[in-house]
Structure formats: structure tokens, C-alpha cells
Design a protein around this motif. Structure first.
Motif, PDB file in Angstrom:
ATOM      1  N   LEU A  92       0.861  -1.180   0.000  1.00 23.16           N
ATOM      2  CA  LEU A  92       0.000   0.000   0.000  1.00 23.16           C
ATOM      3  C   LEU A  92       0.896   1.229   0.000  1.00 23.16           C
ATOM      4  CD1 LEU A  92      -2.739   1.441   0.245  1.00 23.16           C
ATOM      5  CD2 LEU A  92      -2.558   1.154   2.736  1.00 23.16           C
ATOM      6  N   LEU A  93       0.840   2.011  -1.076  1.00 25.12           N
ATOM      7  CA  LEU A  93       1.600   3.252  -1.200  1.00 25.12           C
ATOM      8  C   LEU A  93       0.698   4.424  -0.841  1.00 25.12           C
ATOM      9  CD1 LEU A  93       3.444   2.584  -4.578  1.00 25.12           C
ATOM     10  CD2 LEU A  93       4.525   2.809  -2.345  1.00 25.12           C
ATOM     11  N   ILE A  94       1.142   5.269   0.077  1.00 22.08           N
ATOM     12  CA  ILE A  94       0.304   6.361   0.573  1.00 22.08           C
ATOM     13  C   ILE A  94       0.969   7.700   0.326  1.00 22.08           C
ATOM     14  CG2 ILE A  94      -0.796   7.355   2.610  1.00 22.08           C
ATOM     15  CD1 ILE A  94      -0.863   4.527   3.807  1.00 22.08           C
ATOM     16  N   ASN A  95       0.264   8.575  -0.376  1.00 23.18           N
ATOM     17  CA  ASN A  95       0.674   9.966  -0.514  1.00 23.18           C
ATOM     18  C   ASN A  95       0.009  10.758   0.595  1.00 23.18           C
ATOM     19  OD1 ASN A  95       1.240  12.621  -1.316  1.00 23.18           O
ATOM     20  ND2 ASN A  95      -0.473  12.649  -2.756  1.00 23.18           N
ATOM     21  N   GLY A  96       0.808  11.292   1.521  1.00 23.82           N
ATOM     22  CA  GLY A  96       0.256  11.987   2.675  1.00 23.82           C
ATOM     23  C   GLY A  96       0.001  13.462   2.464  1.00 23.82           C
ATOM     24  N   SER A  97       0.338  14.012   1.293  1.00 28.59           N
ATOM     25  CA  SER A  97       0.166  15.449   1.075  1.00 28.59           C
ATOM     26  C   SER A  97      -1.254  15.775   0.627  1.00 28.59           C
ATOM     27  CB  SER A  97       1.145  15.948   0.017  1.00 28.59           C
ATOM     28  OG  SER A  97       0.904  17.319  -0.273  1.00 28.59           O
ATOM     29  N   PRO A  98      -1.857  16.852   1.157  1.00 30.19           N
ATOM     30  CA  PRO A  98      -3.186  17.268   0.700  1.00 30.19           C
ATOM     31  C   PRO A  98      -3.127  18.122  -0.567  1.00 30.19           C
ATOM     32  CG  PRO A  98      -2.472  18.686   2.479  1.00 30.19           C
ATOM     33  CD  PRO A  98      -1.399  17.643   2.319  1.00 30.19           C
ATOM     34  N   GLU A 118      -1.215  22.919  -8.054  1.00 31.17           N
ATOM     35  CA  GLU A 118       0.006  22.190  -8.412  1.00 31.17           C
ATOM     36  C   GLU A 118       0.066  20.909  -7.604  1.00 31.17           C
ATOM     37  OE1 GLU A 118       4.523  23.565  -9.224  1.00 31.17           O
ATOM     38  OE2 GLU A 118       3.859  23.893  -7.166  1.00 31.17           O
ATOM     39  N   LEU A 119       0.544  19.831  -8.239  1.00 30.11           N
ATOM     40  CA  LEU A 119       0.666  18.581  -7.493  1.00 30.11           C
ATOM     41  C   LEU A 119       1.798  18.678  -6.480  1.00 30.11           C
ATOM     42  CD1 LEU A 119       3.343  17.031  -8.770  1.00 30.11           C
ATOM     43  CD2 LEU A 119       1.731  16.294 -10.506  1.00 30.11           C
ATOM     44  N   SER A 120       1.871  17.711  -5.600  1.00 30.48           N
ATOM     45  CA  SER A 120       2.848  17.755  -4.510  1.00 30.48           C
ATOM     46  C   SER A 120       4.112  16.991  -4.863  1.00 30.48           C
ATOM     47  CB  SER A 120       2.242  17.153  -3.239  1.00 30.48           C
ATOM     48  OG  SER A 120       2.032  15.754  -3.413  1.00 30.48           O
ATOM     49  N   LYS A 121       5.176  17.300  -4.155  1.00 31.82           N
ATOM     50  CA  LYS A 121       6.417  16.533  -4.311  1.00 31.82           C
ATOM     51  C   LYS A 121       6.234  15.112  -3.787  1.00 31.82           C
ATOM     52  CE  LYS A 121       8.805  19.691  -2.080  1.00 31.82           C
ATOM     53  NZ  LYS A 121       7.752  20.756  -1.998  1.00 31.82           N
ATOM     54  N   SER A 122       5.407  14.961  -2.748  1.00 32.61           N
ATOM     55  CA  SER A 122       5.136  13.617  -2.229  1.00 32.61           C
ATOM     56  C   SER A 122       4.528  12.733  -3.314  1.00 32.61           C
ATOM     57  CB  SER A 122       4.187  13.682  -1.032  1.00 32.61           C
ATOM     58  OG  SER A 122       4.795  14.307   0.071  1.00 32.61           O
ATOM     59  N   TRP A 123       3.577  13.285  -4.080  1.00 32.20           N
ATOM     60  CA  TRP A 123       2.952  12.516  -5.158  1.00 32.20           C
ATOM     61  C   TRP A 123       4.011  12.043  -6.140  1.00 32.20           C
ATOM     62  CZ3 TRP A 123       2.352  12.182 -10.354  1.00 32.20           C
ATOM     63  CH2 TRP A 123       1.253  11.462 -10.838  1.00 32.20           C
ATOM     64  N   ARG A 124       4.947  12.928  -6.493  1.00 34.13           N
ATOM     65  CA  ARG A 124       5.998  12.548  -7.438  1.00 34.13           C
ATOM     66  C   ARG A 124       6.906  11.462  -6.858  1.00 34.13           C
ATOM     67  NH1 ARG A 124       9.179  17.634  -9.435  1.00 34.13           N
ATOM     68  NH2 ARG A 124      10.259  15.926 -10.536  1.00 34.13           N
ATOM     69  N   LEU A 125       7.246  11.585  -5.577  1.00 33.77           N
ATOM     70  CA  LEU A 125       8.131  10.597  -4.960  1.00 33.77           C
ATOM     71  C   LEU A 125       7.448   9.234  -4.851  1.00 33.77           C
ATOM     72  CD1 LEU A 125       9.708  12.811  -2.148  1.00 33.77           C
ATOM     73  CD2 LEU A 125      10.791  12.071  -4.278  1.00 33.77           C
ATOM     74  N   VAL A 126       6.145   9.237  -4.592  1.00 35.40           N
ATOM     75  CA  VAL A 126       5.407   7.974  -4.553  1.00 35.40           C
ATOM     76  C   VAL A 126       5.495   7.271  -5.902  1.00 35.40           C
ATOM     77  CG1 VAL A 126       3.102   6.954  -4.444  1.00 35.40           C
ATOM     78  CG2 VAL A 126       3.827   8.545  -2.681  1.00 35.40           C
ATOM     79  N   SER A 128      -4.595  13.270  -0.925  1.00 33.58           N
ATOM     80  CA  SER A 128      -4.959  14.600  -1.413  1.00 33.58           C
ATOM     81  C   SER A 128      -6.415  14.635  -1.872  1.00 33.58           C
ATOM     82  CB  SER A 128      -4.048  15.026  -2.569  1.00 33.58           C
ATOM     83  OG  SER A 128      -4.366  14.360  -3.775  1.00 33.58           O
ATOM     84  N   ARG A 129      -6.994  13.462  -2.110  1.00 34.01           N
ATOM     85  CA  ARG A 129      -8.399  13.404  -2.540  1.00 34.01           C
ATOM     86  C   ARG A 129      -9.349  13.942  -1.477  1.00 34.01           C
ATOM     87  NH1 ARG A 129      -9.490  12.295  -7.995  1.00 34.01           N
ATOM     88  NH2 ARG A 129      -7.777  11.042  -8.792  1.00 34.01           N
ATOM     89  N   LEU A 130      -8.907  13.951  -0.221  1.00 30.17           N
ATOM     90  CA  LEU A 130      -9.760  14.521   0.828  1.00 30.17           C
ATOM     91  C   LEU A 130     -10.008  16.008   0.597  1.00 30.17           C
ATOM     92  CD1 LEU A 130      -8.920  11.815   2.301  1.00 30.17           C
ATOM     93  CD2 LEU A 130      -9.081  13.123   4.419  1.00 30.17           C
ATOM     94  N   ALA A 131      -9.069  16.648  -0.081  1.00 32.00           N
ATOM     95  CA  ALA A 131      -9.197  18.088  -0.307  1.00 32.00           C
ATOM     96  C   ALA A 131      -9.744  18.432  -1.683  1.00 32.00           C
ATOM     97  CB  ALA A 131      -7.826  18.755  -0.137  1.00 32.00           C
TER      98      ALA A 131
END
Length: 371
Positions: free
Chosen positions: A115-121, A130-138, A158-161
Motif C-alpha cells: 500500500l503506497l500512501i501519498n500523505g500530502s493534501p 500544483e501537485l505535490s512533491k510527495s505525489w511525485r516521490l510515490v 490529497s483526494r480529501l481536499a
């Protein structure tokens, strides 16, 4: 010896303390409830529907006034402490999804799952643009794992936001009243009478359960985990010692739950043995502390680190402008490779675990004071 201790010994019963009460009531009167209910329909498209909305508001008030948290239920049936207890259909569906996920996790012939989790909103689909750096690193980690034949599931917080109807409501801290009051999976939501609906944790629990490994990639927000990540963390408390049978406490009967805990609670570890990797990045301060907090949290749940190279805290664009943070990541080849190596470490550990070559010292010992 106290009188209640003597009574307990003579009768063989467990005397539970009375739940403490006394805070101000949050209950609304009808006028204020309907004002708040109607306030969500501000768009002019709703203007012609005033009469219909009045009738819907009347129905919502009736549900609220009579506290119909779970209007659709059925008897628990065989296998539960109280077969006649009315369980919410939502909870039954969530439990069945977890049971299916458990079978996938335990299938030795099935694929290894991460399970890969992007924690950035942050994302380009809402206010930040703009997308997050976390999304890119995932995505870097995902490429490594998929090339290695690992089945990956991507949980983008980030889908929560940015996505309609995607919520994680806050944990109500039932566990702090008594362990048995915290149900696995969480039975606090949905609460239809309070409008606490569209909660996605019942979709998230099976993702954690079926996974053999979990990899979290997240930024630091004000020295702490991000809001979406912390919401999910808190709602996973039920995975660590939570009660899998709500009929045991007849729902949220606090005194019954206290009694059950005082009988001797076994704190079932519903995510025990899963491996983890954590990547935390910041731009000023806090990366090490957040990485340690996330690692400690998962270790407390009896999950296991995949190894030193799987736990990473780094700074991207240290004290540089936010406007060029993605360009800083583009230029930072080292962190890109470190994230790939964290994924490779997790992959190696998963394969070693499945082959029976990974043994964590002390994993068979009994805790002297579980909690």
C-alpha cells in the motif's frame, strides 16, 4: 481492602467505574439545526427547490431529534456475543470487506502487496493549483515495486481536499474510555443523524489489511504529519487492540466496555507483522521528528520496519523559495535514488519474509503490559 474489591471477590463480577460526564451539551434546537442544514444549499440552482428542501430539512431534523445514528440494521447472528444485537449494515459490510482482505493477505500463493500512501493534501485539482512533491516521490517508489512484480495499491490522501464526498471524520477517542469501546472496524461512522457521512475509512481499512507492506511518503506540515494523514492515523487506532465484536459492548455502552477491559483485554493486533517504509521530506524543520513519529506509531501497532534504508527523512530546497520547490526536486537526484532504494529495501524484506528468511528478534515474546 476496599468494599468494592471485597464484593468483586465474593461475587466473581467485575465492577466498572462510572463514566465521567459533565461537559456542555452540543444539541441544537430545531431552528438552529435547520439553519445549518439549509446553509449548504447556497447555489442559485437550489432556489426553485425551496419547498422540497424544507421537506428534506424536516426529515433531517426528525432523524437528528431522535438520534437515528444507524437507521438500517440487522441482528448480529451466530458468532457474536449477543446474536440479537442490532448491528448497522454499514459496519457489517465493512467487516466483510476486511475479512476478504484478510484472506488475500494470508494467501501464500497470491502476490505480495504494498500500500503506497501519498500523505500530502496538495494537488493541482484544488486551490494550490500544483501537485505535490510527495505525489511525485510515490510514483518513483511505485515504478520500482511494480518492476519487481509487487502488486501496489495507491492511496492518495490529497483526494480529501479535492474530491466530492471523500471524508475522514475525526476519531472520537473511544479507546480512551475503554479499549473494548473502540470497535474494529470503527463503528462511530457513518452517523446519519449528525450528517457525519461519506467517510472513506471503511474503504481504507481493507487496503491496510490486505497489504504485506505499507510505504508512506509525506511532507512536514507545521512540525507534524499532514491533516489527512493524521486523520487516517487516528482512525486506525481500532486496528491496534480494537474490539471486533460491537455486540460485546451493545454498541457504545461505555460502562459495559469498561467492564470488559477490566476483565482482561487481549489487545488484538489486527495489522501485526506487516512491514513498513517511511519517507518524510521538509523544507525548513521537522522531518526527522515526523519520520520518527510515523515509525514509532507503526511499530507500536506491531508492524515492522523493512530496514534502515526504508526509513528516510530529508530536506528538499532547504530554506529556498516555495515557488521553485519542484525544480529543487528535479535537481536532487540523490533523494530520488534514496526513495527508490527505500522501495527496494521494502521489496527485499517482503520477499525474505515470504521465504521464511526474515525473523525479527523478540517478536514471540509476551508483553508484560500491553496497551
Amino acid at each position: 481492602m476496599r468494599v468494592k474489591d471485597i464484593a468483586q471477590r465474593l461475587t466473581g463480577t467485575v465492577l466498572a467505574p462510572e463514566p465521567r460526564k459533565g461537559s456542555a451539551s452540543p444539541r441544537l434546537d430545531e431552528a438552529e439545526f435547520k439553519r445549518r442544514f439549509r446553509s449548504q444549499f447556497q447555489d442559485d440552482a437550489f432556489a426553485p427547490l425551496g419547498a422540497e428542501l424544507d421537506r428534506v430539512a424536516d426529515a433531517a431534523w426528525d432523524a437528528y431529534a431522535h438520534e437515528r445514528k444507524s437507521p438500517k440494521t440487522r441482528k448480529a447472528g451466530p458468532g457474536f456475543a449477543d446474536p440479537d444485537y442490532e448491528l448497522a449494515l454499514d459496519w457489517i459490510a465493512a467487516k466483510e470487506a476486511i475479512d476478504r482482505a484478510t484472506l488475500r493477505h494470508d494467501d501464500a500463493a497470491g502476490p505480495l502487496r504494498v500500500l503506497l500512501i501519498n500523505g500530502s493534501p496538495r494537488s493541482e485539482h484544488t486551490c494550490p493549483g500544483e501537485l505535490s512533491k510527495s505525489w511525485r516521490l510515490v510514483q518513483l517508489a511505485r515504478e520500482v515495486l511494480e518492476e519487481a512484480g509487487i502488486a501496489t495499491e495507491f492511496l492518495d490522501l490529497s483526494r480529501l481536499a479535492s474530491e466530492y464526498g471523500v471524508n475522514i471524520h475525526p476519531c472520537k477517542a473511544c479507546f480512551s474510555t475503554a479499549a473494548a469501546l473502540c470497535h474494529w472496524p470503527c463503528s462511530c461512522y457513518p452517523n446519519y443523524s449528525l450528517g457525519q457521512t461519506q467517510d472513506v475509512m471503511n474503504e481504507i481499512y481493507p487496503k491496510w489489511v490486505e497489504a504485506h507492506g505499507v510505504m508512506i511518503v509525506t511532507p512536514v506540515n507545521w512540525y507534524s504529519p499532514t491533516s489527512p494523514l493524521k486523520l487516517m492515523m487516528d482512525r486506525l487506532v481500532c486496528a491496534d487492540g480494537g474490539n471486533p465484536d460491537p455486540s460485546l459492548t451493545h454498541g457504545k455502552e461505555a460502562k459495559e466496555a469498561k467492564r470488559e477491559e477490566l476483565k482482561g483485554w487481549n489487545y488484538p493486533r489486527h495489522l501485526k507483522g506487516r512491514l513498513f517504509s517511511v519517507v518524510v521530506h521538509g523544507d525548513v524543520e521537522g522531518a526527522e521528528n515526523v519520520r520518527r513519529a510515523l515509525s514509532d506509531w507503526m511499530r507500536f501497532m506491531h508492524m515492522e520496519s523493512a530496514g534502515a534504508s526504508a526509513e528516510l527523512d530529508r530536506y528538499i530546497g532547504y530554506w529556498k523559495p516555495y515557488a521553485t520547490s519542484h525544480e529543487e526536486l528535479d535537481a536532487d537526484d540523490a533523494i530520488q535514488q534514496e526513495v527508490r532504494n527505500a522501495a527496494r529495501t521494502l521489496c527485499e524484506a517482503l520477499r525474505a519474509r515470504r521465504a521464511g528468511r526474515l525473523h525479527m528478534s523478540g517478536e514471540t515474546l509476551t508483553e508484560p503490559r500491553p496497551k
